[in-house]
Design an enzyme around this catalytic site. Sequence first.
Site, PDB file in Angstrom:
ATOM      1  N   GLY A 155       0.773  -1.236   0.000  1.00  0.00           N
ATOM      2  CA  GLY A 155       0.000   0.000   0.000  1.00  0.00           C
ATOM      3  C   GLY A 155       0.797   1.275   0.000  1.00  0.00           C
ATOM      4  N   ARG A 208      -8.098  -5.695   3.777  1.00  0.00           N
ATOM      5  CA  ARG A 208      -8.088  -6.394   5.068  1.00  0.00           C
ATOM      6  C   ARG A 208      -7.210  -7.641   5.009  1.00  0.00           C
ATOM      7  NH1 ARG A 208     -13.690  -6.555   8.436  1.00  0.00           N
ATOM      8  NH2 ARG A 208     -13.950  -4.322   8.757  1.00  0.00           N
ATOM      9  N   LYS A 224       8.529 -13.994  17.766  1.00  0.00           N
ATOM     10  CA  LYS A 224       8.683 -15.396  18.165  1.00  0.00           C
ATOM     11  C   LYS A 224       9.925 -16.004  17.523  1.00  0.00           C
ATOM     12  CE  LYS A 224       6.440 -19.908  18.184  1.00  0.00           C
ATOM     13  NZ  LYS A 224       5.178 -20.671  18.052  1.00  0.00           N
ATOM     14  N   HIS A 236       5.099  16.119  50.779  1.00  0.00           N
ATOM     15  CA  HIS A 236       4.778  14.711  50.955  1.00  0.00           C
ATOM     16  C   HIS A 236       3.337  14.414  50.529  1.00  0.00           C
ATOM     17  CE1 HIS A 236       8.624  13.784  52.719  1.00  0.00           C
ATOM     18  NE2 HIS A 236       8.483  14.777  53.561  1.00  0.00           N
ATOM     19  N   PHE A 269     -17.771  12.003  57.990  1.00  0.00           N
ATOM     20  CA  PHE A 269     -18.592  12.456  59.122  1.00  0.00           C
ATOM     21  C   PHE A 269     -17.816  12.432  60.435  1.00  0.00           C
ATOM     22  CE2 PHE A 269     -20.012   7.862  58.772  1.00  0.00           C
ATOM     23  CZ  PHE A 269     -19.417   7.403  59.943  1.00  0.00           C
ATOM     24  N   ASP A 288     -16.680  14.891  69.746  1.00  0.00           N
ATOM     25  CA  ASP A 288     -15.401  15.397  70.224  1.00  0.00           C
ATOM     26  C   ASP A 288     -14.583  16.083  69.138  1.00  0.00           C
ATOM     27  OD1 ASP A 288     -14.883  13.042  68.880  1.00  0.00           O
ATOM     28  OD2 ASP A 288     -13.777  12.074  70.512  1.00  0.00           O
TER      29      ASP A 288
END
Length: 529
Positions: free
Chosen positions: A42, A71, A144, A281, A478, A483
């Site tokens: 191509g 393809r 391979k 940090h 929450f 305290d």
Amino acid sequence: MRPPMSDLLPIRRALISVSDKTGLIEFGRFLAGKGVEILSTGGTAKALRDAGVPVKDVSDHTGFPEILDGRVKTLVPQVHGGILGRRDLKEHLAQMEQHAIAPIDLVAVNLYPFEATVAKGASFQDCIENIDIGGPAMIRSAAKNHAGVAVLTEPQHFAEIQAEIEAKGGTTLATRRRLAAAAYARTAAYDAAISGWFAKQQGEDFPPRLAFAGVLRQGLRYGENPHQQAAFYTDGTNRPGIATAKQIQGKELSYNNINDTDAAFECVAEFDRPAIAIIKHATPCGVAVAEDLVTAWDRAFLCDPVSPFGGIVAANRVLDAAAAEKIAAIFTEVVIAPDADEAARAIFARKKNLRLLLTGAMPDPAAPGMTFKSVAGGFLAQSRDAGHIAASALKVVTQRAPTEAELRDLLFAFRVCKHVKSNAIVYAKNEATVGLGGGQPNRVDSARIAGWKSEEAAKAAGLPEPLARGSVVASDAFFPFADGLEAAAAAGVTAVIQPGGSMRDAEVIAAADKAGLAMVLTGMRHFRH
């Protein structure tokens, strides 16, 4: 008896089919000059031919035409047999001769630009058509059989192989093995991109098998500690930040520099107005927004004048000379911003070790994305914490509603809270942090630490009372007991923002009312572990 294999193999025949044609013509001319027969397809064949490089079409070599709109063009025995046939096995050589299969000694293939096609928002069908089939098959075959074939998958490989052939007359086994490893990494990354895209098309955020890949940006001297090895990889998403930044000056970035700088830039990106985030940090030690960067710097630095030494500074605007002078006045490891003007760059240039990173843009804090964390035997994956709370979504639960100024500071503090290690407590006033506490095993300790730091900062600035007096407080989750809220009240806060949802919400609300505080619930948590 197998014929002996040589470590050094000459190149007599090469198959070249590339999407990225960088360096193609020069390499083609070099091979042709060495008497190498070049097979191609191509657009690659046309580019070589137009440049006067002798080339033979693969269809002429195989005697089989390209079909199905291209393809099928290389998925034939004459190609894969030429690549996969072992030169050290007599039976392979005999079969190749019997079927007129010529050995192919070099395969240079880079793949259809699937990732780029997806990135530009192409249609589903266009993305499908840019899934390469023949290319990965040839690459995997050559890898391979690297004992007898060199496989090139990136344009930079051309110069490497050219130099080796010029110097030694062929390719060495060590080089072919290294290229084979790179080839399998490339096809693995390609398949990961395709599988990830397909999963998204199906609406699957977490498919049964999750594959992802990275590209080496730089090797690092060491990791979090000198005895650990490390490297920096990019993931191809191109999110503006540490992975896309251009380093203008300074020493090489370390592992900790990269981690902390990412935290700083993501934090400062939360804000639309000019903002400065000072990080140490990976957690903020001062964040502020203002009408200009100089004022934002002054307010952020006031929060904790000790911790910024050796820290990271992020800005969400172009750095000017005034801001640069302030930042450069203390020892700073890294400065990151979308840009810096010439005057600012000249000021930073006086600090040879300071790393200046410019990104060209800011990340979108609301954009989707994924984060990963390794655990023994696996990793955790989750969507990025892109949650934002608008004023209209807040629920007032106390007798007193927050004032307009308190509401502004509450929303600011909650955004900063998202970037502080849990359990996170943030005191803020006039859209600047005035006390930070996080990373503690309980929330009340974080509240006390934040209050103590506001006292120390006030002393350092010569102010008569702690910075937290008259501030608001944000909690990333929450309050399980009253305290923590009471510790914040003791530090001098006037309003509270928190997710709510505790079994003791009524107790916490009662404590807020008793202290005369306004409190709003978000219904959204921002843990950061």
